[in-house]
Design a protein around this motif. Structure first.
Motif, short mmCIF file in Angstrom:
data_model
loop_
_atom_site.label_atom_id
_atom_site.label_comp_id
_atom_site.label_asym_id
_atom_site.label_seq_id
_atom_site.Cartn_x
_atom_site.Cartn_y
_atom_site.Cartn_z
N LEU A 446 30.50 51.78 16.97
CA LEU A 446 29.63 52.89 16.20
C LEU A 446 28.16 52.08 16.18
CD1 LEU A 446 31.61 54.10 13.11
CD2 LEU A 446 31.20 55.24 15.35
N LYS A 447 28.18 50.90 16.12
CA LYS A 447 26.88 49.90 15.95
C LYS A 447 26.24 50.26 17.52
CE LYS A 447 25.34 47.91 12.97
NZ LYS A 447 24.66 48.30 11.93
N GLY A 448 26.93 50.29 18.53
CA GLY A 448 26.26 50.39 19.70
C GLY A 448 25.61 51.80 19.74
N ILE A 449 26.51 52.91 19.40
CA ILE A 449 25.99 54.18 19.41
C ILE A 449 24.56 54.10 18.76
CG2 ILE A 449 26.40 56.69 18.63
CD1 ILE A 449 29.41 56.00 19.23
N GLU A 450 24.61 53.68 17.25
CA GLU A 450 23.14 53.58 16.52
C GLU A 450 21.98 52.78 17.23
OE1 GLU A 450 23.71 51.95 12.84
OE2 GLU A 450 25.72 53.09 12.67
N THR A 451 22.56 51.47 18.04
CA THR A 451 21.56 50.75 18.85
C THR A 451 20.71 51.21 19.81
OG1 THR A 451 22.57 48.76 17.66
CG2 THR A 451 21.04 48.47 19.32
N ILE A 452 21.72 51.82 20.97
CA ILE A 452 21.27 52.33 22.19
C ILE A 452 20.16 53.18 22.10
CG2 ILE A 452 21.88 53.57 24.01
CD1 ILE A 452 24.75 52.13 23.88
N PRO A 453 20.01 54.18 21.27
CA PRO A 453 18.88 55.11 21.27
C PRO A 453 17.45 54.42 21.11
CG PRO A 453 20.61 56.24 20.08
CD PRO A 453 21.12 54.85 20.40
N LEU A 454 17.64 53.19 20.23
CA LEU A 454 16.37 52.59 19.93
C LEU A 454 15.69 52.03 21.13
CD1 LEU A 454 17.25 51.34 16.35
CD2 LEU A 454 15.84 53.07 16.88
N PHE A 455 16.68 51.48 21.87
CA PHE A 455 16.21 50.85 23.29
C PHE A 455 15.25 51.96 23.94
CE2 PHE A 455 16.88 50.45 27.78
CZ PHE A 455 16.41 49.34 28.00
N TYR A 456 15.93 53.08 24.11
CA TYR A 456 15.35 54.06 24.84
C TYR A 456 13.94 54.29 24.11
CZ TYR A 456 19.38 55.93 27.54
OH TYR A 456 20.51 55.95 28.22
N LYS A 457 13.78 54.39 23.10
CA LYS A 457 12.62 54.63 22.30
C LYS A 457 11.43 53.38 22.47
CE LYS A 457 10.68 54.48 17.51
NZ LYS A 457 10.87 54.47 15.94
N TYR A 458 12.17 52.23 22.14
CA TYR A 458 11.11 51.00 22.50
C TYR A 458 10.77 50.84 24.08
CZ TYR A 458 12.07 50.53 17.60
OH TYR A 458 11.95 50.58 16.31
N PHE A 459 11.79 51.12 25.08
CA PHE A 459 11.43 50.85 26.21
C PHE A 459 10.37 51.73 26.84
CE2 PHE A 459 12.13 51.78 30.84
CZ PHE A 459 11.93 50.37 31.32
N VAL A 460 10.41 52.93 26.22
CA VAL A 460 9.33 54.11 26.74
C VAL A 460 7.90 53.74 26.08
CG1 VAL A 460 8.53 56.45 26.32
CG2 VAL A 460 11.00 55.96 26.97
N GLU A 461 7.82 53.23 24.74
CA GLU A 461 6.76 52.78 23.86
C GLU A 461 6.16 51.72 24.77
OE1 GLU A 461 7.56 52.15 19.86
OE2 GLU A 461 8.05 54.05 19.61
N MET A 462 6.86 50.60 25.09
CA MET A 462 6.46 49.66 25.67
C MET A 462 6.01 49.57 27.29
SD MET A 462 9.00 46.61 24.43
CE MET A 462 9.21 46.37 22.56
N SER A 463 6.36 50.68 27.86
CA SER A 463 6.28 51.02 29.05
C SER A 463 4.84 51.73 29.47
CB SER A 463 7.41 51.80 29.90
OG SER A 463 8.56 51.18 29.92
#
Length: 464
Positions: A446-463
């Motif tokens: 469940l923690k993986g499911i919670e964390t992965i969307p935040l990777f997308y969010k920050y990857f796009v922001e930092m790109s």
């Protein structure tokens, strides 16, 4: 996209998310055993259905020379970054079956000391069905909440546990289809449920099988014993000679290209929390063993190894049969560090192993599969986005670590697709992958499911 919103979705759908994973775990998709070939195909169909249900616009089962690859994508804007998710739907054989405390393909939830909230026990629970499915469910959340910030592609294969032979064939022929800005994989682990980590290095692999042949048939050990070479004895001596008194591998040229880390880099690695007594207790050993001059964590990550994975010959049935076997066999794997070429190491092994055999026997070395090691920089956008995601969901920054395992396709991806891979693992060393009683903590899933969307969010922001 906020952490609390994702957490709420996961908690509200917890039972369904767990039940769906357990359904996948009931499919015995063992790629190494042709007996299960239809089950592997059934698993590919199940992955396709899950991607369609989660919200992919296109999902295909792509034929290869071996088992199919499931490809899917959701392209919301070609101008936006694209994340390519890789995983595998095949699993290791469950043997030895008698050591499982519950049937390997009948998943059950049990509480453990490390997983007081429960863990799913089944073959493939952590490696890699559970970790692969986290990405499908994280994608599902982003689609349902209308928060997907970029394009997503999925490539889920069915031959990882047997060397990913067809994957390179597929990648080479579909470079435009697989074009991406970063590759995301969860087929690794983390330090603990309180201290996340990101794998920044993987060892390569050279895997061979050896056969030592003596007489043309099994011989009576009384009539022939002492007069002819015993292939089992010879093989045991040859294998023993592959390490010296300091557990240093004796193959000439083996260490020529080994990457030597600086004192400063080794000191940074040593900051990762590690309790040697807990480590020994967890696998019930009195003491550790390995190459002189290196710590336990260095031995299993930044140093190359050579291990016998299986050895057989002669009579092993009940009772006694006094024979000198005609042949003896062993399977041997060598874990390699960056800069060691697995083709070169295989050749060095073959040349050396043949050279140390007495002329009373003949030796045959059969190469199986292999792959290159890999290191990813910690200053990349992908790494920083992953670290920020972990920091938000766990409350502490992730620690960069090097893994002792091998994922040969990571080096392949960089070579063919020209993009970096981020290894966001959520498993634990204690999850017994490749062993009886493999399991995956519900907390971790469940923690993986919670964390992965935040990777997308920050990857796009930092790109931007």
């Amino acid at each position: 996209m906020e952490k609390n919103e994702i957490n709420k979705y996961v908690q509200e759908n917890k039972d369904r998310l767990v039940d769906e994973l357990m359904e996948l775990l009931r499919i015995p998709s063992v790629s190494a055993d042709a007996t299960y070939s239809q089950d592997v195909i059934e698993m590919a169909d199940a992955v396709k259905a899950s991607l369609e249900k989660a919200g992919c616009d296109v999902v295909e089962i792509c034929d290869t020379p071996g088992y199919p690859i499931v490809y899917g994508h959701k392209i919301i804007d070609p101008a936006l970054p694209t994340v390519l998710v890789y995983g595998h739907y095949d699993v290791q054989p469950a043997d030895p079956l008698e050591l499982w405390t519950s049937p390997p393909f009948e998943p059950v939830i049990k509480k453990t000391e490390i997983h007081p909230e429960g863990a799913i026990f089944a073959r493939g629970a952590c490696d890699d069905k559970g970790q692969m499915y986290m990405h499908v469910k994280a994608f599902e959340y982003m689609i349902k909440s209308n928060t997907l910030p970029c394009n997503v592609k999925f490539m889920i294969e069915g031959e990882e546990e047997v060397g990913s032979t067809s994957l390179s064939w597929f990648v080479e022929r579909n470079q435009e289809k697989l074009k991406n800005d970063v590759i995301l994989i969860s087929d690794t682990g983390m330090i603990s449920n309180k201290q996340p980590s990101i794998t920044t290095g993987l060892r390569g692999l050279s895997y061979v099988e050896v056969a030592v042949t003596g007489p043309n048939r099994d011989l009576h050990s009384g009539l022939y014993g002492g007069a002819v070479a015993n292939p089992i004895n010879i093989l045991a001596k040859m294998i023993a000679s592959l390490h010296d008194e300091n557990n240093h591998i004796t193959i000439p040229g083996f260490y020529d290209n080994v990457e030597e880390l600086s004192t400063e880099e080794r000191a940074e690695m040593a900051k990762a929390p590690f309790d040697l007594e807990d480590y020994k207790k967890s696998i019930d050993i009195k003491n550790v063993y390995g190459e002189k001059g290196y710590s336990t964590n260095e031995r299993n990550s930044i140093r190359p190894t050579l291990d016998v994975n299986g050895i057989w010959g002669g009579y092993t049935g009940e009772g006694a049969k006094t024979v000198i076997a005609s042949q003896a066999f062993a399977k041997i794997s060598m874990r390699l560090v960056p800069n060691q070429d697995h083709h070169e190491i295989t050749e060095l092994f073959q040349k050396h192993f043949e050279s140390i055999a007495p002329d009373a026997v003949t030796v045959k070395v059969t190469p199986h599969h292999g792959g290159q090691g890999y290191v990813t920089p910690i200053d990349s956008i992908g790494y920083r986005a992953a670290n920020k995601a972990y920091t938000e969901t766990f409350g502490v920054p992730a620690i960069p670590v090097r893994s002792g395992g091998s994922i040969p396709i990571v080096a392949l991806f960089e070579k063919e697709l020209k993009s970096k891979t981020i290894l966001m693992g959520f498993g634990l060393d204690s999850d017994a992958i490749h062993s009886p009683n493999e399991h995956f903590g519900i907390f971790n899933y469940l923690k993986g499911i919670e964390t992965i969307p935040l990777f997308y969010k920050y990857f796009v922001e930092m790109s931007k």
